[in-house]
Design an enzyme around this catalytic site. Sequence first.
Site, PDB file in Angstrom:
ATOM      1  N   HIS A 144       0.815  -1.221   0.000  1.00 27.94           N
ATOM      2  CA  HIS A 144       0.000   0.000   0.000  1.00 27.94           C
ATOM      3  C   HIS A 144       0.846   1.269   0.000  1.00 27.94           C
ATOM      4  CE1 HIS A 144      -3.712   2.093   0.179  1.00 27.94           C
ATOM      5  NE2 HIS A 144      -4.377   1.239   0.917  1.00 27.94           N
ATOM      6  N   ASP A 370     -11.376  -8.091 -18.783  1.00 30.54           N
ATOM      7  CA  ASP A 370     -11.487  -9.244 -19.672  1.00 30.54           C
ATOM      8  C   ASP A 370     -10.088  -9.549 -20.206  1.00 30.54           C
ATOM      9  OD1 ASP A 370     -11.888 -11.030 -21.751  1.00 30.54           O
ATOM     10  OD2 ASP A 370     -13.604  -9.969 -22.595  1.00 30.54           O
TER      11      ASP A 370
END
Length: 432
Positions: A144, A370
């Site tokens: 992070h 996708d």
Amino acid sequence: MPSSEDIQLTPWDLYCLSIKYIQKGILLPRPPAGGEANLVDTLASSFSRALGRYYHFAGRLVVEEHGDGTVTIPLRPTGEGAELVHAVAPGVAVADIVGSVVQAFLPMNGVCNADAAIDSSLPVLCAQVTELDDGLFIGMSMNHTVGDGAGFWDFLNAWSAINRGDEEHIMRAPAPVHRRWFVDTSPVPIPVPFSTLQHAVRRLEAPPVRLAHGFFTFSAASVKKLKARANDEMLKAREAATISSLQALVAHLWRAVSRARGLSPGQATSCNLLTGCRGRMRVIPAGYVGNSITLSMTPSCTVGETLDKGLGWTAWQLNRAVGSFDEVKVREWLDRWAREPCFSSPASSSRSRCALLITSSPRFDVYGNDFGWGKPVGLCSGPADKTDGKVSVFEGPEREGSMSLEVSLLPEAMERLVADKEFMEAVAIPRP
């Protein structure tokens, strides 16, 4: 071209040293027959190409000692690489884990961001491709300190676009901005007390608490209905505010969680939001890769007010929190942090059992990932930094207007939440 210069980390970045890696992943359908032979090699190749665009994710955090009790922690673009793991999970189907908190399918479990600074062999980005009986899970764990949710999903979007051969997507997306922005008064790099860094991993860790996790999806129509109801209530109350879809949905959850927790009407409550600074501060460009988040806090109110005054009034508190964004105060926090470093504490993210903390964003492109054989059929997250009252917001599978909420609560409160008729009537797909 990748730069060989260190990327100096900002207070936004360094503040995250004491929490764990971001862990998220998507579930994909099984590739068509014949498409599995070189699947892992193909994914590894596109992963490598995506790292060429986000070259800093192939670097390492390093600690530089200065002999005065302080260290600086840059992200060094060493090119040592991110990690890609391949696994197979026989007997596990997509339906078994969709919307769940999973551990085995996400790398870097239990690793704090500071660990990668202390042990420079640890990558700041690690992905895992897990073959399931009827699909594929692609999960990522990202340190992070090197980026927030926007950077996480931007990288995954680039990886999937490259894998499916969609060069137009890459051209349309904002170019990554690796160089960090600092307020004028900040030293660059920022010195951090060494003892604080060493202790940050354990001193601020949340004590173990047994939690239950629910994943609730709301259709676009359901969200639209909640938004209309909230704005209608505001109109009748003659309050000049326009409630957003997210504010209406979170208000619906906030009220339901207050009921599920059995809180008394006079109990103070809050619902705080992590708000992105991209688009709110001109100095933070769209492609900014580093952390750029501030906490927006709702005005003081009681449980009784949220329940008695209705959905619109409760959503208005969230509207006021978001509207209170003040760039001057953000700059003041950044300046103060550089002089008095402190670190995020998961234990204090929900300061009491009366609070909610809203993270992530429905604007992140989850279902556009996708990889070349179909869009995701669901998503999962890891167990890192889950606390009572933490809520992650995602776009829903319908995309246009639908949303999903991942909610962590004490088990008894979760039982009451899923039995709450008013709350569940708006839910399209529950997964407690």
